[in-house]
Every structure is written in C-alpha cells, then in structure tokens.
Design an enzyme around this catalytic site. Structure first.
Site, PDB file in Angstrom:
ATOM      1  N   THR A 138       0.741  -1.139   0.024  1.00  0.00           N
ATOM      2  CA  THR A 138       0.030   0.008  -0.139  1.00  0.00           C
ATOM      3  C   THR A 138       0.972   1.332  -0.116  1.00  0.00           C
ATOM      4  O   THR A 138       1.894   1.403   0.451  1.00  0.00           O
ATOM      5  CB  THR A 138      -0.824   0.022   1.261  1.00  0.00           C
ATOM      6  N   TYR A 158      -1.572   0.242  10.986  1.00  0.00           N
ATOM      7  CA  TYR A 158      -1.787  -0.569   9.446  1.00  0.00           C
ATOM      8  C   TYR A 158      -0.565  -0.268   8.860  1.00  0.00           C
ATOM      9  O   TYR A 158      -0.249  -1.275   8.276  1.00  0.00           O
ATOM     10  CB  TYR A 158      -3.049   0.192   9.041  1.00  0.00           C
TER      11      TYR A 158
END
Ligand code: NDP
Ligand code: GDR
Length: 369
Positions: free
Chosen positions: A133, A157
C-alpha cells in the site's frame, strides 16, 4: 487446463473485482471468507455458482488470516497456481484502536501464507501477490512516490503492512519464490466499504439530497490522495503474477485531489454546489437547496468532526506508475471524474430505493463512521 487461484479477502472490494476478472479469464477461483453472524458475501453474490453443478468454478472456504492451521489446510487442498493475499484489517483509523489485531492479520497473516507455501513444498508452483500500500510512504520523503521512495509508515496499519512488504521480498530472495508486492495507491468503486472517505461522501451526499440524512461529518478535509478505480487496479494485480520474474510495482493514477475536492466533485455531480466557510475544525459546507421547505434557505450539509482526525495523519500521497506502464503495459482507464460519477450514480440509486422503503413506513440505516 484452467489455472487455479486462491484469493484471501474475496468478500472485500478488490476480492470481488479480482474474482470477476479471474473467472472471466477461465480460472478456477477459490476464496477465503470469514465466519460472520450475518451474510458477508454481498459483493460476490452475483458470481455465485451452484456448487452442485459439475462446471462450478468458484469455491469458498472458511478461514482467517490469524489461523495458520486453516490457511495450511486450504492451501494444501486447493494447490493454487496463484495466491492473491488481499485479506486485511484495511482501515487505517481503526488500526489505532486495534493495533495488535491489525498486526496479527496484516503482518503475520502474509507470513503464515508464505510459510504454508514453503512447508507444503509449493514454492516452485505457487505465485504469491501481497496487497501492499501507499500507506507505506506515510510521511512522504519525495513526490511523486516510486518503487524507490523510502518508507515511513504513520499508523499501526502502515507498520504492519511494512512487515508484510519485507517478508514478501525476503521469501522471494531466500527461497526463490515468485512473490511480489503491488504498492497500490487508494482505489475506490461503488462497492468500496462505506467507512472509507470517498464512499462515505458519495453515500451521504446522495442521502442528504433525498432528505434521508441531514449532515455529513468528516475529519481532515485537506488530506490529498491519488484515487483510482478498483476495477483497473485488480488488473495490475493479475499482471504482476504473469511476468517472467517477480518484481514490486507502484500502481497509481499520477493525479492528486484533496478530500474537499472529492466532496465538491460529488456534490456537483448531484447538482449541489457547496459554499465553504471557516477553516480547520470550523470548516463547514453549505448548500442552497431549492427544494427546501422554507424557500432558498442555505442548509449545512458538511461539517468537520475532530473524532475523525487520526493520531498521526498521512497528509499527501501521489504515485508514479511509470514502471508498471513500461513493464506491465498497465494504464489506469478510469478518470477521477468518471470514478466520482459512477460512485454517485450507484449511491443515488440506492438512496432512491431507501426513499421508497421509508415512504412505506420502514426505517432505513444510517452510516456514521
Ligand atoms: P476491504 O476492507 O474491502 O476487504 C478486506 C477483506 O479482507 C474482506 O474480505 C475481509 O473480510 C477480509 N478480512 C479482514 N480481516 C480478515 C481476517 N482476519 N481473516 C480473513 N479475512 C479477513 O479491502 P480492499 O478490498 O479495499 O483492499 C484489499 C487489500 O488491499 C487489503 O489488504 C488492503 O489493505 C489493501 N489495499 C487497499 C487499497 C485500497 O485503496 N482499497 C490500497 C492499497 C492496499 P470481511 O468481508 O469478512 O470483512
Ligand atoms: P486511507 O483511506 O486512510 O488513505 O486508506 P480513507 O478513505 O480512510 O482516508 C483517506 C483520507 O481521508 C481523510 N478523511 C477521512 N477518512 C475517513 N475514513 N473518514 C472520514 O470521515 C474522513 N475525513 C477525512 C483521512 O484522514 C485520510 O487522510 C485507504 C485504505 O483502503 C487502506 O487499506 C489502503 O492501504 C490505503 O487507502 C492506500
């Protein structure tokens, strides 16, 4: 012989688009879903095939990224040619509230799959895709971001995904596995989870327009993102596993907008020109609603709620997908404008259905996260 793919996170946004793509290419597709107290297969129900029929090509298995034994059992049974690891606790803000669970599913989860491939002796057969990501860049060091830009994650995250990124690289180098990272920038669609900012905006504005909701509360309106369409991005995921050699790729549009820009674009699509007032936490968006009961009264439709601010924010992301263009021949097909239009149109249709239901005296659900 059909290729066999295993998708973790098949019930999510990307999982649904990827399953559709792979089925259209003739794959046999296996997906891992979690047990839930309610049905959680809405996004793939249109792909459902009766398992009693002989030519069924879509199969679902119960499993969880935190449960090694289930993952080993499924991989052993399926013997996949390709594994797409899309499952994750994918909400950045939630990761501050559930950091340990996020690390377990998002960091150790990919490790469990890589180990399963290795221990089952599938490292020469099974290709592995890791859903990495743009959150890895976090506090960005250079713009636009490429495969060579240093990482500096800003959330539990992002930190968990950093481990997943490097363990994928490590297994590639240590065991010669075909394992690669797609460093995908934000990608959205009409089936985006309702608590991510784009979908929250299109859904809420459509409902406000029809009088089903009063106000949309948001956090940081100045955050800037490079938003693409999930349908285009899953194609890049597939392409990454079809190359001669495994490599990592940035997937992005190369265009950047703020959250406020997204609100304005969605509002314009609904014929609601907004007027903004105030700054930061005082910021508010008004709409002159011609249908308002008391004439042309300005209605407050967007307000900032500090509850949605994050303990550490990623202010700006902009990707450079030149490597994917050159080596994968991949290009984003959907413009920002077309993305907003498609999302607004689907959420307006859903709001119209809710309006009908409400008109018959039934309660409809709101979404506040
Ligand atoms: P979603 O949140 O829509 O889907 C996540 C999927 O993972 C769902 O199927 C969910 O199941 C499943 N899942 C969550 N936790 C577990 C677990 N412990 N065990 C098994 N399954 C689990 O995410 P997206 O489809 O948007 O994203 C796919 C992947 O790509 C994620 O890993 C995300 O972090 C990453 N990513 C996404 C980007 C984006 O902009 N969309 C950009 C870059 C990376 P359930 O349906 O039951 O909740
Ligand atoms: P992001 O997506 O954190 O980039 O992660 P999200 O849509 O949640 O936030 C984007 C930006 O909008 C700001 N924001 C708000 N966000 C949410 N969710 N709700 C709000 O009310 C709100 N108001 C402002 C956020 O602060 C942020 O700056 C997504 C996920 O899909 C990850 O899994 C993926 O890895 C990255 O994209 C790339």
């Amino acid at each position: 012989m059909s290729k066999v793919a295993l998708i973790t996170g098949i019930t999510g946004q990307d999982g649904a688009y990827l399953a559709e793509l792979l089925l259209s290419k003739g794959y046999i597709v296996h997906g891992i879903r979690r047990r839930a107290s309610l049905f959680n297969t809405d996004r793939i129900d249109h792909l459902y095939q009766d398992p009693h029929l002989p030519d069924t090509r879509l199969f679902l298995h119960y499993g969880d990224m935190t449960d090694s034994s289930a993952l080993v059992r499924i991989i052993q049974q399926v013997q996949p040619d390709e594994i797409y690891n899309l499952a994750a606790q994918s909400h950045v803000h939630v990761s501050f509230e559930e950091p340990e669970y996020t690390a377990n599913s998002d960091a150790l989860g990919p490790l469990r799959i890589l180990e399963a491939i290795r221990l089952l002796g599938l490292q020469k057969k099974t290709r592995f895709y890791q859903a990495s990501t743009s959150e890895l860049y976090g506090l960005v060091r250079e713009t636009p971001q490429t495969e060579a830009t240093p990482f500096y994650p800003r959330s539990p995250y992002g930190v968990a995904k950093l481990y997943a990124y490097w363990i994928t690289v490590n297994y590639r180098e240590a065991y010669g596995m075909y394992a690669c990272n797609g460093i995908l920038f934000n990608h959205e669609s009409p089936i985006r989870g309702e608590t991510f900012v784009t979908r929250k905006i299109t859904r809420a504005l459509a409902r406000i327009k029809l009088g089903l909701q009063n106000c949309l509360y948001l956090g940081n309106l100045d955050a800037r993102r490079d938003w693409g369409h999930a349908r285009d991005y899953v194609e890049a995921q597939w392409l990454m596993l079809q190359q001669d050699n495994p490599e990592d790729f940035v997937i992005a549009t190369g265009r950047q907008y703020s959250v406020r820009d997204f609100v304005n674009a969605a509002a314009a699509e609904l014929g609601m020109a907004l007027r903004w007032e105030g700054l930061g936490v005082d910021e508010k968006g008004y709409w002159v609603d011609p249908a308002a009961a008391d004439g042309a009264r300005e209605r407050l439709v967007v307000a900032v709620d500090p509850r949605y601010f994050r303990p550490a924010e990623v202010e700006t992301l902009l990707g450079d997908a030149a490597k994917a263009r050159a080596k994968l021949n991949w290009e984003p097909r959907t413009s920002f404008e077309a993305l907003v239009k498609e999302m607004v149109s689907e959420d307006l249709a859903a709001a119209q259905r809710d309006e009908l239901v409400k008109g018959h005296g039934y309660k409809t659900m709101d979404c506040h996260e």
